[in-house]
Design a protein around this motif. Structure first.
Motif, PDB file in Angstrom:
ATOM      1  N   ALA A 214      20.498 -38.727  17.662  1.00 14.44           N
ATOM      2  CA  ALA A 214      21.743 -38.373  18.349  1.00 14.44           C
ATOM      3  C   ALA A 214      21.947 -36.870  18.247  1.00 14.44           C
ATOM      4  N   TYR A 215      22.693 -36.342  19.182  1.00 12.94           N
ATOM      5  CA  TYR A 215      23.126 -34.943  19.135  1.00 12.94           C
ATOM      6  C   TYR A 215      24.530 -34.984  18.546  1.00 12.94           C
ATOM      7  N   ALA A 216      24.657 -34.606  17.286  1.00 15.60           N
ATOM      8  CA  ALA A 216      25.909 -34.890  16.577  1.00 15.60           C
ATOM      9  C   ALA A 216      26.170 -33.844  15.500  1.00 15.60           C
ATOM     10  N   GLY A 217      27.436 -33.747  15.126  1.00 15.95           N
ATOM     11  CA  GLY A 217      27.846 -32.825  14.077  1.00 15.95           C
ATOM     12  C   GLY A 217      29.315 -32.494  14.184  1.00 15.95           C
ATOM     13  N   VAL A 218      29.714 -31.387  13.569  1.00 15.56           N
ATOM     14  CA  VAL A 218      31.125 -31.050  13.407  1.00 15.56           C
ATOM     15  C   VAL A 218      31.372 -29.587  13.764  1.00 15.56           C
ATOM     16  N   LEU A 219      32.457 -29.352  14.499  1.00 20.44           N
ATOM     17  CA  LEU A 219      32.991 -28.008  14.708  1.00 20.44           C
ATOM     18  C   LEU A 219      34.149 -27.813  13.729  1.00 20.44           C
ATOM     19  N   TRP A 220      34.076 -26.750  12.924  1.00 20.35           N
ATOM     20  CA  TRP A 220      35.059 -26.508  11.862  1.00 20.35           C
ATOM     21  C   TRP A 220      35.934 -25.299  12.219  1.00 20.35           C
ATOM     22  N   TYR A 221      37.241 -25.455  11.996  1.00 15.59           N
ATOM     23  CA  TYR A 221      38.204 -24.375  12.236  1.00 15.59           C
ATOM     24  C   TYR A 221      39.217 -24.348  11.091  1.00 15.59           C
ATOM     25  N   PRO A 222      39.811 -23.190  10.805  1.00 14.10           N
ATOM     26  CA  PRO A 222      40.909 -23.142   9.828  1.00 14.10           C
ATOM     27  C   PRO A 222      42.041 -24.071  10.272  1.00 14.10           C
ATOM     28  N   GLU A 262      30.907 -26.964  -2.739  1.00 14.60           N
ATOM     29  CA  GLU A 262      31.706 -25.777  -3.063  1.00 14.60           C
ATOM     30  C   GLU A 262      32.266 -25.055  -1.838  1.00 14.60           C
ATOM     31  N   PRO A 263      31.533 -24.923  -0.736  1.00  9.91           N
ATOM     32  CA  PRO A 263      32.091 -24.149   0.396  1.00  9.91           C
ATOM     33  C   PRO A 263      33.371 -24.742   0.986  1.00  9.91           C
ATOM     34  N   ILE A 264      33.588 -26.042   0.836  1.00  6.98           N
ATOM     35  CA  ILE A 264      34.792 -26.662   1.407  1.00  6.98           C
ATOM     36  C   ILE A 264      35.722 -27.223   0.343  1.00  6.98           C
ATOM     37  N   ARG A 265      35.353 -27.137  -0.907  1.00  5.90           N
ATOM     38  CA  ARG A 265      36.146 -27.702  -2.003  1.00  5.90           C
ATOM     39  C   ARG A 265      37.531 -27.057  -2.073  1.00  5.90           C
ATOM     40  N   GLY A 266      38.563 -27.900  -2.044  1.00  5.60           N
ATOM     41  CA  GLY A 266      39.924 -27.420  -2.154  1.00  5.60           C
ATOM     42  C   GLY A 266      40.451 -26.728  -0.908  1.00  5.60           C
ATOM     43  N   LYS A 267      39.739 -26.821   0.209  1.00  8.34           N
ATOM     44  CA  LYS A 267      40.146 -26.131   1.431  1.00  8.34           C
ATOM     45  C   LYS A 267      40.571 -27.130   2.510  1.00  8.34           C
ATOM     46  N   SER A 268      41.236 -26.626   3.540  1.00  7.57           N
ATOM     47  CA  SER A 268      41.768 -27.464   4.619  1.00  7.57           C
ATOM     48  C   SER A 268      41.269 -26.963   5.968  1.00  7.57           C
ATOM     49  N   PHE A 269      40.978 -27.922   6.851  1.00  8.05           N
ATOM     50  CA  PHE A 269      40.410 -27.592   8.151  1.00  8.05           C
ATOM     51  C   PHE A 269      40.975 -28.517   9.230  1.00  8.05           C
ATOM     52  N   ARG A 291      33.881 -24.680  21.674  1.00 10.09           N
ATOM     53  CA  ARG A 291      33.059 -23.637  21.064  1.00 10.09           C
ATOM     54  C   ARG A 291      33.585 -22.248  21.402  1.00 10.09           C
ATOM     55  N   ALA A 292      34.209 -22.107  22.578  1.00  7.28           N
ATOM     56  CA  ALA A 292      34.779 -20.813  22.969  1.00  7.28           C
ATOM     57  C   ALA A 292      35.921 -20.395  22.051  1.00  7.28           C
ATOM     58  N   LEU A 293      36.507 -21.363  21.325  1.00  4.57           N
ATOM     59  CA  LEU A 293      37.577 -21.038  20.375  1.00  4.57           C
ATOM     60  C   LEU A 293      37.046 -20.422  19.087  1.00  4.57           C
ATOM     61  N   GLY A 294      35.748 -20.398  18.915  1.00  2.00           N
ATOM     62  CA  GLY A 294      35.152 -19.717  17.765  1.00  2.00           C
ATOM     63  C   GLY A 294      35.262 -20.484  16.465  1.00  2.00           C
ATOM     64  N   PRO A 295      34.601 -21.637  16.350  1.00  3.62           N
ATOM     65  CA  PRO A 295      34.631 -22.355  15.071  1.00  3.62           C
ATOM     66  C   PRO A 295      33.979 -21.523  13.974  1.00  3.62           C
ATOM     67  N   VAL A 296      34.456 -21.717  12.747  1.00  3.36           N
ATOM     68  CA  VAL A 296      33.869 -20.986  11.616  1.00  3.36           C
ATOM     69  C   VAL A 296      32.522 -21.585  11.235  1.00  3.36           C
ATOM     70  N   ASN A 297      32.270 -22.822  11.678  1.00  2.00           N
ATOM     71  CA  ASN A 297      30.974 -23.447  11.439  1.00  2.00           C
ATOM     72  C   ASN A 297      30.724 -24.459  12.542  1.00  2.00           C
ATOM     73  N   ASP A 298      29.488 -24.554  13.002  1.00  2.00           N
ATOM     74  CA  ASP A 298      29.095 -25.480  14.061  1.00  2.00           C
ATOM     75  C   ASP A 298      27.813 -26.165  13.604  1.00  2.00           C
ATOM     76  N   THR A 299      27.929 -27.444  13.217  1.00  2.00           N
ATOM     77  CA  THR A 299      26.770 -28.160  12.679  1.00  2.00           C
ATOM     78  C   THR A 299      26.162 -29.130  13.692  1.00  2.00           C
ATOM     79  N   ILE A 300      26.583 -29.051  14.943  1.00  2.00           N
ATOM     80  CA  ILE A 300      26.108 -30.013  15.938  1.00  2.00           C
ATOM     81  C   ILE A 300      24.657 -29.706  16.297  1.00  2.00           C
ATOM     82  N   THR A 301      23.801 -30.699  16.100  1.00  2.00           N
ATOM     83  CA  THR A 301      22.380 -30.557  16.361  1.00  2.00           C
ATOM     84  C   THR A 301      21.789 -31.950  16.522  1.00  2.00           C
TER      85      THR A 301
END
Length: 462
Positions: A214-222, A262-269, A291-301
């Motif tokens: 599948a082509y799948a993953g997560v777009l992350w934003y503050p 650790e990169p997401i521990r204690g954080k909110s998105f 994607r044009a909104l500029g996610p801080v991380n894009d893991t979709i693959t």
């Protein structure tokens, strides 16, 4: 034997057929045996049975009936809260029934009652096949499927229950029967989305699908960008979306515990999950505004199908918590605003996760031959849950879950989805009126004394 006639009695040691497979209060193993997956649920049954075969299940049903007790089957103990008090009930844990058979030519699987989805997913993948598994890898196949079964492939293939081919069932009188389209057709219909009120399923057979990746993953934003992200996501879901494409809009508040990376521990998105089993370019075009909104991380693959079992980040070990869900119709801009206000950065209390899952596609189509839950007539599913590692958190988490549901109440769908109801609900809203009345008639035929309990029970017609 009527419900009113079932009287709680002190169970005794079973005969040799269940020797060592029934644990009674006072046994040093009882506390671990009675544990639900949600550690906040305090199950206190009259006894716990651990069958290893269909014959053991039949013996356990007879043992319960012989002691004036009821019986409740449980695989992993997910969604145990609505069961309520169990003082008059033998809890039948199917954990030890873990057989899996894959037929790659027929594209089918046969699994025993204690099998969890991650084991089926890997067994099927070895043959280039995929199952309609849920988002949690350790959810039991049988309980999930009896309640309908919502997969990330559901918009393409519908509910898991609609692809069941046969079920082996121990009925309330202790008889083992096979239910399929030709044998016990009424019972077979009820088992496909009607819940666990009709017997103890010892094995299921169901279709698999020739999907390997599948082509799948997560777009992350503050989390502070919740409004713009979820409005863009909602716009996507209102457009022309292929059935192969499923998305989830979601707030997550990760606790500061070592189990969280650790990169997401204690954080909110605020995040958008995407699951696509078609051409990646098609998904990229749909996701372009997000994607044009500029996610801080894009893991979709592109990922192998077993990876989907972990992308939703559900906890994979028992945890304490409070949660509940609802189904909604179309969500206009005002509804997204209400959701962001109740669940986002300005929420009165931060829950662990609050999601909106896009439905539609094949999930909304009624097909001839489908079972009791033939389709989902809502457009979105909502689920909100918070962790309660200490009792003092139960009240604020419960209040916040209610606040999320209240915020979306004006857009509630006519019915609710069984597996997302983690608190007691009136039975009728899960099914059409016609289906509910038929379920009651079938219950009266196969279990007139209401011996078999489930978390969302069907009362027998009187």
């Amino acid at each position: 034997m009527s419900t009113s006639a079932i009287v709680s009695r002190r169970p005794t040691r079973p005969d040799h057929s269940l020797d060592g497979k029934v644990i009674l209060p006072g046994d040093a193993r009882f506390d671990s045996a009675r544990r639900a997956w949600n550690l906040a649920i305090d199950q206190r049954p009259a006894a716990v049975a651990f069958p290893e075969s269909a014959a053991d299940v039949a013996a356990a049903v007879g043992y319960a009936a012989g002691h004036g007790l009821r019986i409740a089957a449980q695989g992993t103990g997910h969604n145990a809260g609505p069961l309520g008090p169990l003082a008059d009930t033998v809890l039948l844990r199917t954990d030890k029934m873990r057989g899996i058979q894959i037929d790659p030519q027929a594209r089918t699987a046969r699994v025993e009652a204690g099998v969890v989805w991650i084991d089926v997913v890997h067994a099927a993948a070895r043959h280039g096949l995929a199952a309609l598994a849920g988002s949690s890898p350790d959810v039991g196949v049988v309980g999930y499927t009896l309640g309908g079964g919502l997969s990330f492939l559901g918009r393409k293939h519908g509910l898991a229950a609609s692809h069941v081919l046969a079920a082996d069932v121990v009925t309330a009188d202790g008889t083992l029967v096979r239910a399929d389209f030709e044998h016990e057709p009424d019972l077979f219909w009820a088992l496909r989305g009607g819940g666990g009120s009709f017997g103890v399923v010892t094995a299921l057979e169901f279709r698999l699908f020739p999907v390997t990746e599948a082509y799948a993953g997560v777009l992350w934003y503050p989390i502070g960008r919740g409004s713009e992200v979820l409005h863009a996501w909602a716009d996507l879901t209102r457009g022309e979306v292929p059935d192969e494409f499923t998305t989830v809009g979601r707030f997550v508040n990760f606790p500061p515990i070592p189990q969280i990376p650790e990169p997401i521990r204690g954080k909110s998105f605020v995040i958008v999950e995407a699951y696509h089993i078609g051409d990646p370019a098609q998904a990229d075009a749909l996701l372009a505004p997000l994607r044009a909104l500029g996610p801080v991380n894009d893991t979709i693959t592109t990922v192998p199908m077993p990876a989907l079992s972990h992308l939703h980040m559900d906890p994979e070990q028992p945890v304490p918590g409070v949660g509940d869900g609802m189904m909604t119709g179309p969500l206009p801009g005002d509804a997204i605003d209400a959701f962001v206000q109740a669940a986002g950065a300005d929420a009165a209390f931060p829950l662990t996760t609050i999601e909106l899952r896009h439905l539609g596609g094949e999930l909304g189509r009624v097909r001839p031959g489908n079972g009791a839950l033939s389709s989902l007539d809502g457009q979105y599913l909502v689920f909100a849950v918070g962790s309660t590692p200490v009792p003092e958190l139960t009240a604020p988490v419960t209040a916040q879950v209610k606040a999320v549901k209240d915020a979306l109440a004006p857009w509630t769908a006519r019915r609710m989805y069984l597996n997302y109801a983690h608190t007691p609900h009136p039975a009728a809203p899960f099914w059409t009126d016609q289906a509910y009345q038929r379920l009651r008639q079938i219950k009266a035929t196969v279990d007139p004394g209401d011996l078999i309990r489930s978390n969302h029970p069907i009362p027998p017609a009187r």
